[in-house]
Design a protein around this motif. Structure first.
Motif, mmCIF file in Angstrom:
data_model
loop_
_atom_site.group_PDB
_atom_site.id
_atom_site.type_symbol
_atom_site.label_atom_id
_atom_site.label_comp_id
_atom_site.label_asym_id
_atom_site.label_seq_id
_atom_site.Cartn_x
_atom_site.Cartn_y
_atom_site.Cartn_z
ATOM 1 N N TYR A 32 -5.975 41.910 44.227
ATOM 2 C CA TYR A 32 -5.721 40.435 43.777
ATOM 3 C C TYR A 32 -7.118 39.765 43.588
ATOM 4 C CZ TYR A 32 -0.850 40.900 45.206
ATOM 5 O OH TYR A 32 0.252 41.476 45.464
ATOM 6 N N LEU A 33 -7.079 39.326 42.321
ATOM 7 C CA LEU A 33 -8.215 38.491 41.967
ATOM 8 C C LEU A 33 -8.053 37.240 41.967
ATOM 9 C CD1 LEU A 33 -9.853 40.658 39.184
ATOM 10 C CD2 LEU A 33 -11.302 40.040 41.209
ATOM 11 N N LEU A 34 -8.743 36.243 42.628
ATOM 12 C CA LEU A 34 -8.099 34.759 42.986
ATOM 13 C C LEU A 34 -9.577 33.889 42.382
ATOM 14 C CD1 LEU A 34 -6.269 35.984 44.950
ATOM 15 C CD2 LEU A 34 -6.830 34.316 46.516
ATOM 16 N N PRO A 35 -9.062 33.178 41.200
ATOM 17 C CA PRO A 35 -10.207 32.312 40.689
ATOM 18 C C PRO A 35 -11.004 31.392 41.732
ATOM 19 C CG PRO A 35 -8.162 31.688 39.881
ATOM 20 C CD PRO A 35 -8.040 32.608 40.870
ATOM 21 N N GLU A 36 -12.170 31.307 41.559
ATOM 22 C CA GLU A 36 -12.897 30.427 42.474
ATOM 23 C C GLU A 36 -13.672 29.478 41.355
ATOM 24 O OE1 GLU A 36 -12.704 30.377 45.413
ATOM 25 O OE2 GLU A 36 -12.168 32.330 46.023
ATOM 26 N N GLU A 37 -14.133 28.247 41.826
ATOM 27 C CA GLU A 37 -14.878 27.345 40.815
ATOM 28 C C GLU A 37 -15.853 28.073 40.058
ATOM 29 O OE1 GLU A 37 -16.957 23.406 41.899
ATOM 30 O OE2 GLU A 37 -15.123 23.577 43.099
ATOM 31 N N LYS A 38 -16.526 28.728 40.607
ATOM 32 C CA LYS A 38 -17.422 29.911 40.065
ATOM 33 C C LYS A 38 -17.234 31.272 40.469
ATOM 34 C CE LYS A 38 -21.579 27.195 39.279
ATOM 35 N NZ LYS A 38 -22.694 26.802 40.020
ATOM 36 N N GLY A 39 -16.625 32.007 39.652
ATOM 37 C CA GLY A 39 -16.290 33.496 39.824
ATOM 38 C C GLY A 39 -14.958 33.732 40.493
ATOM 39 N N TRP A 40 -14.802 34.903 41.144
ATOM 40 C CA TRP A 40 -13.590 35.084 41.857
ATOM 41 C C TRP A 40 -13.894 35.800 43.170
ATOM 42 C CZ3 TRP A 40 -9.348 35.396 38.351
ATOM 43 C CH2 TRP A 40 -9.772 35.146 36.885
ATOM 44 N N THR A 41 -12.508 35.787 43.816
ATOM 45 C CA THR A 41 -12.519 36.493 45.461
ATOM 46 C C THR A 41 -11.646 37.579 44.962
ATOM 47 O OG1 THR A 41 -12.936 34.408 46.605
ATOM 48 C CG2 THR A 41 -11.493 36.389 47.486
ATOM 49 N N LEU A 42 -12.107 38.786 45.422
ATOM 50 C CA LEU A 42 -11.388 39.997 45.451
ATOM 51 C C LEU A 42 -10.714 40.651 46.560
ATOM 52 C CD1 LEU A 42 -10.883 42.684 43.818
ATOM 53 C CD2 LEU A 42 -13.170 43.560 44.211
ATOM 54 N N ILE A 43 -9.490 40.659 46.340
ATOM 55 C CA ILE A 43 -8.906 41.280 47.901
ATOM 56 C C ILE A 43 -8.510 42.758 47.617
ATOM 57 C CG2 ILE A 43 -6.775 41.051 49.211
ATOM 58 C CD1 ILE A 43 -6.821 37.788 48.344
ATOM 59 N N ASP A 44 -8.688 43.684 48.518
ATOM 60 C CA ASP A 44 -8.275 45.104 48.569
ATOM 61 C C ASP A 44 -8.466 45.731 47.374
ATOM 62 O OD1 ASP A 44 -7.295 44.591 51.182
ATOM 63 O OD2 ASP A 44 -5.266 44.624 50.662
ATOM 64 N N PRO A 45 -9.804 46.330 47.015
ATOM 65 C CA PRO A 45 -10.151 46.797 45.774
ATOM 66 C C PRO A 45 -9.555 48.168 45.472
ATOM 67 C CG PRO A 45 -11.861 46.675 47.188
ATOM 68 C CD PRO A 45 -11.175 46.004 48.032
ATOM 69 N N GLY A 46 -9.350 48.916 46.624
ATOM 70 C CA GLY A 46 -8.435 50.205 46.249
ATOM 71 C C GLY A 46 -9.509 51.302 46.910
ATOM 72 N N LEU A 47 -8.869 52.756 46.432
ATOM 73 C CA LEU A 47 -9.507 53.899 46.852
ATOM 74 C C LEU A 47 -10.657 54.003 46.131
ATOM 75 C CD1 LEU A 47 -8.251 56.188 48.838
ATOM 76 C CD2 LEU A 47 -7.431 57.267 46.476
ATOM 77 N N HIS A 48 -11.890 54.790 46.492
ATOM 78 C CA HIS A 48 -12.817 55.227 45.906
ATOM 79 C C HIS A 48 -12.925 56.601 45.496
ATOM 80 C CE1 HIS A 48 -17.534 54.963 45.494
ATOM 81 N NE2 HIS A 48 -16.918 55.037 44.372
ATOM 82 N N THR A 49 -12.640 56.367 43.818
ATOM 83 C CA THR A 49 -12.712 57.954 43.203
ATOM 84 C C THR A 49 -13.463 57.408 41.940
ATOM 85 O OG1 THR A 49 -10.574 57.346 42.148
ATOM 86 C CG2 THR A 49 -10.382 58.438 44.148
ATOM 87 N N GLU A 50 -14.100 58.542 41.504
ATOM 88 C CA GLU A 50 -14.716 58.273 39.900
ATOM 89 C C GLU A 50 -13.955 57.747 39.019
ATOM 90 O OE1 GLU A 50 -17.470 61.820 40.295
ATOM 91 O OE2 GLU A 50 -16.535 61.796 38.445
ATOM 92 N N GLN A 51 -12.714 58.269 39.028
ATOM 93 C CA GLN A 51 -11.423 57.500 37.892
ATOM 94 C C GLN A 51 -11.450 56.088 38.116
ATOM 95 O OE1 GLN A 51 -11.325 60.397 39.894
ATOM 96 N NE2 GLN A 51 -9.338 61.198 39.181
ATOM 97 N N LEU A 52 -11.435 55.790 39.576
ATOM 98 C CA LEU A 52 -11.234 54.332 39.824
ATOM 99 C C LEU A 52 -12.378 53.314 39.567
ATOM 100 C CD1 LEU A 52 -8.693 54.115 42.664
ATOM 101 C CD2 LEU A 52 -8.168 53.908 40.301
#
Ligand SMILES: [Zn+2]
Length: 341
Positions: A32-52
């Motif tokens: 989830y990307l939650l909008p902040e006054e400037k920018g975003w908070t990112l929650i749970d970005p996922g698994l690390h693979t090259e494709q991702l």
């Protein structure tokens, strides 16, 4: 104008649900990307693979989000499909990672340098009857996650149940949720009656409740008690770690409670008048075809053990430990039979 992908859904207040693909039967994990006054908070970005990595670069580009726009990275729990890319994002963005102390300790224990967990887990599974010919696959499989969570987050900021955190212009209460993952965090907004709950409560699928050596000794007990406590929250919308956001929070909790009671009963039936290992019960319940899918077998066996432990602690099963023969690396094997009560 750039074409927008279907893997991003926009929700109220400008939240973005990014369906990050997974190479497992779960299909995707929600970041989830939650909008902040400037920018975003990112929650749970996922698994690390090259494709991702490629996936995320494309998603951020189509939304005109620069690396420096990610201000904070929050992780609900340490599982690779949620936490795996946190360290990569941290290095790209300079944002700090927020997670629980227990999640951090687990990430280090499971995938740190010189980890011994894959061996410990395999040995514990052998004690619970895992077929000898599967042990190498199990160890390799578990050890294979390391790449998918590397590089790990550095100097994370520790957040804990009972505290509050501001994300997306909202103040959230932090709750703990045990059973699925030690140190799992849940975020509740009492004003908007919104819950960001990671894998604690999922629609359609039952979160995996697995026993692990050195972890929660009775994870199903913790999970069921946790659900009872969560049921008190007044929730209008749940944003889960898998599948889509849903409103029927209490109904889903009831279903999960019933699901586990049914499964406990089923396991007692499967044991019948025999003395059986967890692996035997697991194969009776889920089928021997799991032998060809180590990932699913690991979840199924850990889930079976969690249920047998719960039945034992309810006084309905008795465990016996027998010395293993020389072909096993383990010193004991654990069997369950129904108590005579
Ligand atoms: Zn999980």
């Amino acid at each position: 104008m750039k074409e927008r992908s279907e893997v991003v859904a926009e929700w109220e207040n400008g939240w973005l649900q990014v369906k990050v693909p997974l190479p497992y039967s779960l299909k995707w994990v929600n970041a989830y990307l939650l909008p902040e006054e400037k920018g975003w908070t990112l929650i749970d970005p996922g698994l690390h693979t090259e494709q991702l990595e490629v996936f995320w670069i494309a998603i951020l580009s189509e939304r005109d989000i620069g690396w420096e726009d990610i201000q904070s990275i929050v992780v609900t729990h340490h599982h690779p499909d949620h936490y795996g890319l946190a360290g990569w994002f941290q290095r790209k963005t300079g944002a700090s990672v927020r997670m629980s102390r227990v999640a951090l300790n687990n990430a280090i224990r499971l995938w740190g340098e010189n980890e011994t967990f894959s061996g410990e887990l395999t040995e514990a599974f052998l004690g619970h009857g895992l077929a000898e010919e599967l042990k190498d696959d199990m160890r390799d499989h578990m050890g294979g996650f390391r790449d998918k969570v590397s590089p790990q987050a550095f100097d994370p900021l520790i957040i804990a149940p009972g505290e509050r955190i501001v994300m997306g212009g909202t103040e959230w209460e932090i709750y703990g949720g045990e059973g699925h993952a030690p140190g799992h965090l849940i975020f509740y907004d009492p004003v908007g009656r919104t819950l960001l709950c990671g894998d604690q409560v999922l629609p359609d699928i039952s979160p995996n409740i697995g026993w692990m050596p050195g972890g929660d000794p009775d994870p199903l007990d913790s999970f069921l008690k946790g659900l009872q406590a969560l049921r008190r929250l007044d929730v209008r919308m749940v944003y889960p770690g898998h599948r889509d956001p849903f409103p029927q929070f209490r109904q889903r909790i009831e279903e999960l409670l019933e699901h586990h009671e049914r499964r406990l009963k089923k396991m007692l039936e499967l044991i019948g008048d025999e003395e059986r290992s967890a692996f035997e019960v697991c194969e009776l319940l889920f089928g021997a075809r799991l032998r060809s899918n180590t990932h699913n077998l690991r979840f199924a066996l850990a889930e079976t053990i969690a249920h047998l432990v719960r039945l034992e602690n309810r006084g309905l099963l008795v465990r016996s430990e027998i010395a293993a023969d020389n072909t096993y690396r383990t010193t004991k094997r654990i069997l369950y039979r129904r108590s005579n009560v």
